[in-house]
Design an enzyme around this catalytic site. Structure first.
Site, PDB file in Angstrom:
ATOM      1  N   TYR B 102       0.864  -1.171   0.000  1.00 19.42           N
ATOM      2  CA  TYR B 102       0.000   0.000   0.000  1.00 19.42           C
ATOM      3  C   TYR B 102       0.903   1.225   0.000  1.00 19.42           C
ATOM      4  O   TYR B 102       1.896   1.275   0.734  1.00 19.42           O
ATOM      5  CB  TYR B 102      -0.859  -0.026   1.276  1.00 19.42           C
ATOM      6  CG  TYR B 102      -2.100   0.811   1.219  1.00 19.42           C
ATOM      7  CD1 TYR B 102      -3.166   0.457   0.393  1.00 19.42           C
ATOM      8  CD2 TYR B 102      -2.238   1.948   2.013  1.00 19.42           C
ATOM      9  CE1 TYR B 102      -4.319   1.214   0.361  1.00 19.42           C
ATOM     10  CE2 TYR B 102      -3.395   2.701   1.984  1.00 19.42           C
ATOM     11  CZ  TYR B 102      -4.431   2.340   1.157  1.00 19.42           C
ATOM     12  OH  TYR B 102      -5.577   3.083   1.128  1.00 19.42           O
ATOM     13  N   ASN B 185     -15.133   4.145   4.382  1.00 14.12           N
ATOM     14  CA  ASN B 185     -16.081   3.596   3.406  1.00 14.12           C
ATOM     15  C   ASN B 185     -17.247   4.520   3.058  1.00 14.12           C
ATOM     16  O   ASN B 185     -17.450   4.813   1.875  1.00 14.12           O
ATOM     17  CB  ASN B 185     -16.578   2.230   3.880  1.00 14.12           C
ATOM     18  CG  ASN B 185     -15.478   1.185   3.801  1.00 14.12           C
ATOM     19  OD1 ASN B 185     -14.499   1.373   3.078  1.00 14.12           O
ATOM     20  ND2 ASN B 185     -15.606   0.107   4.544  1.00 14.12           N
ATOM     21  N   TYR B 311     -12.035   2.164  -7.096  1.00  9.21           N
ATOM     22  CA  TYR B 311     -11.522   2.410  -5.735  1.00  9.21           C
ATOM     23  C   TYR B 311     -10.962   1.148  -5.097  1.00  9.21           C
ATOM     24  O   TYR B 311     -10.520   1.162  -3.942  1.00  9.21           O
ATOM     25  CB  TYR B 311     -12.615   3.031  -4.846  1.00  9.21           C
ATOM     26  CG  TYR B 311     -13.788   2.122  -4.547  1.00  9.21           C
ATOM     27  CD1 TYR B 311     -14.835   1.988  -5.449  1.00  9.21           C
ATOM     28  CD2 TYR B 311     -13.850   1.389  -3.367  1.00  9.21           C
ATOM     29  CE1 TYR B 311     -15.913   1.156  -5.182  1.00  9.21           C
ATOM     30  CE2 TYR B 311     -14.926   0.555  -3.085  1.00  9.21           C
ATOM     31  CZ  TYR B 311     -15.949   0.436  -4.002  1.00  9.21           C
ATOM     32  OH  TYR B 311     -17.004  -0.395  -3.753  1.00  9.21           O
TER      33      TYR B 311
END
Lengths: 407, 407
Positions: B102, B185, B311
């Site tokens: 990441y 989210n 996403y």
């Protein structure tokens, strides 16, 4: 900037082709076959003879194109113009349109008088106005015009068109080929450099197909606007030819010219980093007419937040977009289609074309190399069709452009 | 809307943990292990004991995560706050961050007192403010806060943070889990629906991963804003389970729920055409967290000019983008990364989170199903690590969320 109006001496050049009023477009065989010359020849109430490359069904151009002679009635609708073609390029999109794999297609019409309904091929041209209808406002005979949008049908010696299908062009200091090739490729390059990312002075774009019409235009416009460019070309037959191409594009203003092999080699992104001062100068924009793996390699050279604009797909392979490039590098992917843009942005197209032609006049925008294909009244169908199929097979000697009569 | 300030009765709950001034963060073993309770317990000049899931190298969470106890000095810098975690979710991005795949990663630091430098895992939480430094302006003890941006380290019982790393949240009428899961989210869903295309009332979006946290939020926000939605889910174990999931999402406001198999079947785009009244209602937006072929099928359902926003990439396969979709359908492809967005748009994040929590309070925004993992002082490392690896293996029973002490 009002265009200069050059009114040809109509009265001195009239000659009767037909004597009777007949349907405006017919299969009438002309009494006299005559070469096209610079001046329009017809009699009072006379029909204009036209020859066109038409097709009645989609397929390979060599199979479906044919040369068709038809006549255009002298009774011009009030908002119409009679035009004569001076130069009409053969663009790849024209061929895709004939093949039926292009989304904008002219309707097949019975009005041309072909055995089955047909359409005239071609989408771009420089026209000379021969006659104008009574309600036409912006054009006078002698003016030059280009198509406002595709599907007008331009591989034709003469055509009747509505005023609102045309854009008038200030012809002074320009050649028909310059005007006849401005509306698609240079306009595409101009809008792609302007409309997607704000590439500032000293910032970069990267493009493939750099020696194409669009690519050459982008190099030149980009340099005029202070942009730097990384230009990707396919390897030529020999190293000398590749080197000559590099030099040619550098001469137009390319900052760097690299081959597809060099782009795909390990370490190329480090090379780009070096050129861009460790990445401090941003590579904001990519222009893509290829697709497939070489384009993925190009995407890797874009800075974070960069934008890849696709206007062609010569490799006939889809673009592979890694998820991480979208999410973490914030790379955006769009397409550009000059046909759609032109239909939606008439005023802007007028301005764009005007600006490019002004640069051309000023000697600041070099012509794209073209291969002229002379189209006279007696030119054989075979010659014309070969020019089209030659375009299919490659553009190494320059883009094919029909030039008509004594233009 | 100023947050309600609830000041805990400090004086009545103080108790000494240490007696001497020592470095702010140390490996000091606490004299007494004690359960975390709702109220902060420490003595005057006393250290706060904290436990955290940390890692000293990237790798699989089961291999590299360990539970570490450290102490936080009572001498709080003037612009810092001492926080206690109330709820901290386990997001897929947290795991990718531990794995090292990441792009945003916390730095490994020696300050935690681990044998080698380490970082606290986790990026999202609902914190309660325990104590504030002398220059802290916006927070008072008892306030709730969320992280402004990733990499704060949230899988921890207590943490010291700078004021500018936090957003204050109006806690009234909300649970720690609701606040602790709003920033990633639901915020992602909100911004994707708002920031890419202007999807008007009666217009459509299409999304995959529709039963994920983002998917459920998009369904609900979209319905509140008058949008219609086509929602793609993966087939469940049995037909009954699939049907139950359809009903659950329809209950949230999904217009249509289809399985990936139905999406990929021939004729699905005709189905979409029927739903959208022959294409007159536009499908302007696609939300993608999958990638690969099913996403290509989703792109085909977008209207001309539509926009696919990616996403996530659960299928671990790149997006295949056909040239024609870019050029002729004018479909645009972008990514959304809530971490980057949050860092660049602090005020807008504050507003977005506030609006979603207001909807939650009003009962107009349902909680995402979660699987609570209790984290008390004596909770074993094994239990906590299993919760993390369980998240890796699937989310069918709901998202894992650490809840701390008696919250």
């Amino acid at each position: 900037m009002p265009p200069i109006s050059v009114r040809p001496a109509f009265a001195s050049s009239v000659r009767a082709l037909t004597q009777n009023a007949t349907p405006r477009v017919s299969q009438l065989t002309p009494r006299v076959s005559q070469p096209i010359t610079r001046r329009f020849k017809s009699g009072p109430y006379g029909y204009t003879q036209a020859k066109a490359l038409v097709y009645s069904q989609n397929g390979e151009p060599c199979d479906v194109l044919f040369l068709h002679t038809h006549s255009i009635s002298p009774s011009l609708p009030s908002n119409a113009l009679l035009l004569r073609s001076l130069a009409a390029p053969i663009n790849p999109a024209d061929i895709n349109q004939i093949q039926g794999v292009y989304p904008s297609r002219p309707p097949f019409t019975a009005l041309l008088g072909t055995a089955v309904p047909s359409a005239i091929a071609g989408n771009e041209a420089c026209f000379e106005v021969m006659r104008v209808g009574s309600a036409v406002k912006e054009f006078a005979p002698g003016d030059w015009a280009i198509a406002r949008a595709p599907c007008l049908g331009t591989w034709v010696t003469h055509v009747e068109a509505q005023e609102d299908a045309l854009l008038r062009v200030e012809k002074e200091g320009l050649t028909p080929v310059q005007v006849g090739t401005v509306g698609v490729n240079p306009t595409t390059a101009y809008r792609m450099l302007k409309d997607f990312e704000n590439v500032g002075e000293g910032e970069w774009f990267i493009q493939n197909g750099a020696n194409s019409g669009v690519g050459r235009a982008a190099i030149q416009l980009g340099r005029l606007w202070g942009m730097k460019s990384i230009n990707i070309i396919r390897e030529r037959g020999t190293e000398e030819e590749t080197e000559a191409m590099r030099n040619e594009l550098r001469g137009l203003g390319a900052t760097h010219v690299v081959t597809e092999g060099e782009l795909m080699a390990r370490g190329f992104s480090e090379q780009v980093k070096e050129w861009t001062v460790g990445g401090r100068q941003k590579v904001k924009l990519g222009l893509n007419c290829v697709g497939g793996k070489p384009t993925s390699a190009m995407v890797k050279c874009l800075s974070d937040g960069g934008h890849l604009v696709t206007y062609g797909g010569m490799a006939k392979a889809p673009l592979q977009v890694p998820t991480a490039a979208l999410i973490f590098k914030d790379v955006k992917f769009s397409g550009f289609w000059v046909s759609r843009w032109s239909e939606k942005n008439l005023d802007e197209k007028r301005r764009t074309v005007g600006e490019i032609l002004e640069l051309t006049r000023a000697g600041m925008f070099a012509d794209v190399p073209v291969q002229k294909v002379q189209w006279d009244w007696d030119t054989k169908e075979k010659t014309l069709k070969e020019a089209v199929t030659g375009t299919l097979q490659g553009f190494r000697k320059g883009k094919g452009v029909f030039v008509f009569g004594d233009t």
